[in-house]
Design a protein around this motif. Structure first.
Motif, PDB file in Angstrom:
ATOM      1  N   SER A 140       0.819  -1.223   0.000  1.00  0.00           N
ATOM      2  CA  SER A 140       0.000   0.000   0.000  1.00  0.00           C
ATOM      3  C   SER A 140       0.846   1.264   0.000  1.00  0.00           C
ATOM      4  CB  SER A 140      -0.937   0.028   1.214  1.00  0.00           C
ATOM      5  OG  SER A 140      -1.731  -1.121   1.213  1.00  0.00           O
ATOM      6  N   GLU A 142       1.007   3.443  -2.180  1.00  0.00           N
ATOM      7  CA  GLU A 142       0.323   4.594  -2.776  1.00  0.00           C
ATOM      8  C   GLU A 142      -0.435   5.449  -1.752  1.00  0.00           C
ATOM      9  OE1 GLU A 142      -0.250   1.420  -3.526  1.00  0.00           O
ATOM     10  OE2 GLU A 142      -2.329   1.012  -2.993  1.00  0.00           O
ATOM     11  N   VAL A 143      -0.687   4.900  -0.558  1.00  0.00           N
ATOM     12  CA  VAL A 143      -1.406   5.726   0.425  1.00  0.00           C
ATOM     13  C   VAL A 143      -0.444   6.510   1.320  1.00  0.00           C
ATOM     14  CG1 VAL A 143      -3.403   4.162   0.450  1.00  0.00           C
ATOM     15  CG2 VAL A 143      -1.637   3.927   2.215  1.00  0.00           C
ATOM     16  N   ASN A 166      -5.444   7.819  -5.922  1.00  0.00           N
ATOM     17  CA  ASN A 166      -4.803   8.295  -4.707  1.00  0.00           C
ATOM     18  C   ASN A 166      -4.278   9.723  -4.825  1.00  0.00           C
ATOM     19  OD1 ASN A 166      -4.674   5.945  -2.625  1.00  0.00           O
ATOM     20  ND2 ASN A 166      -4.329   5.039  -4.637  1.00  0.00           N
TER      21      ASN A 166
END
Ligand code: PRT
Ligand code: ZN
Length: 283
Positions: A140, A142-143, A166
């Motif tokens: 994850s 991209e967060v 995102n």
């Protein structure tokens, strides 16, 4: 007998199995087992996580493997990249928040970049004299900017949809990847011979993917113009029809040029055009 490592499940698994099946190699028992014996080629198949494949091949646990070039580059294991396989295409890119005042690579100086590919990123920022902080995270990625863990990310992109979702924009494409066949560097002659046979099967499949076999009837005086339209394989096959002055012409055309070529061939006077699927090109 060869031992090949492939991804047990994930993005590369299905296309690996499809490539092996097209090459006449099938496994019994599915991928629930760690290891399966193949039919159609003297080979055992080891199902692993993609992260472990470069090391398994470097150590000789498997003789060969199919894995993304990104994993090969990141793990830095000493393996031979024997062949590109034309699927699993993606890139590893730097991406920044949409509202960032991005003005070129210097933007990354003194910023934090989250990634699962620290080794490839380190090489890139060192080569470009950028002094950024690399935050290695497992998933994850991209967060990370949205939750304040990083200012930017370095991650795999294929369609770009995940970045958009995102609020990120891709600003530098750093590494291009696709699935590759890797091999251990210390194999004996017998195994190298088997790998050559496997590569021969794979390349005949890859060459034929996206190609169509096209047959048409064409007047004799148009053949030269038609041949000029169709560069590629040596010269087309021609067979005289029973009707004087007409020939049957057989050619192979890449799928993405098919309709454009067919329109031109029709314009030249070709008739009764048949388009057939092509399974293998054996050179
Ligand atoms: O369980 P295991 O460790 O074996 O699998 P994994 O979860 O680590 O890997 P997996 O199955 O996700 O990916 C395996 C390989 O597929 C990667 O190493 C790449 O070589 C290749 N590949 C091709 C991709 C993608 N395309 C891809 N789009 N791997 C990951 N993604 C992810 C990316 O991380 C991001 O989250 O998809 C998202 C981006 O996709 P787009 O289309 O929205 O840009
Ligand atoms: Zn993985």
């Amino acid at each position: 007998m060869l031992r090949i490592a492939i991804q047990a499940k994930g993005r590369l698994n299905e296309e690996c199995l499809a490539l092996l099946a097209d090459a006449g190699i099938v496994m019994s028992g599915g991928n629930r087992k760690l290891i399966a014996h193949a039919k159609g080629f003297p080979m055992d198949v080891l199902y692993l996580r993609d992260d472990d494949i470069p090391q398994a091949v470097a150590m000789g646990v498997a003789d060969i493997g199919i894995v993304g070039l990104n994993e090969v580059a990141e793990k830095g294991e000493d393996v031979d990249v024997a062949m590109k396989l034309g699927f699993g295409a993606c890139r590893i890119s730097l991406a920044v928040p949409r509202d960032a005042d991005y003005n070129g690579l210097e933007w990354f100086n003194n910023r934090r970049i989250a990634t699962s590919y620290p080794r490839i990123l380190r090489r890139f920022i060192d080569e470009n004299n950028i002094k950024a902080e690399i935050h290695e995270i497992a998933g994850s990625v991209e967060v990370a900017p949205a939750v304040g863990m990083a200012d930017a990310i370095f991650d795999i992109v294929s369609s770009g949809g995940t970045l958009i979702q995102n609020g990120l924009v891709e600003v530098e494409q750093v590494f291009a990847s696709e699935a590759v066949l890797v091999a251990n560097k210390n194999l004996d002659e017998e195994k190298l011979g088997e790998i050559d046979k496997l590569k021969f099967r794979f390349s005949s499949i890859l060459d034929s993917r996206g190609m169509k076999y096209v047959l048409m009837n064409i007047p004799q005086d148009r053949i030269a113009a038609a041949v000029a339209l169709l560069p590629g394989m040596k010269s087309p096959t021609l067979m005289p029809l029973s009707e004087e002055g007409w020939y049957s012409m057989h050619v192979v055309i890449p799928q993405d040029e098919l309709w454009e070529k067919i329109e031109k061939l029709k314009g030249l006077g070709a008739e009764d055009i048949l388009v057939l699927a092509l399974e293998n090109i054996i050179r």
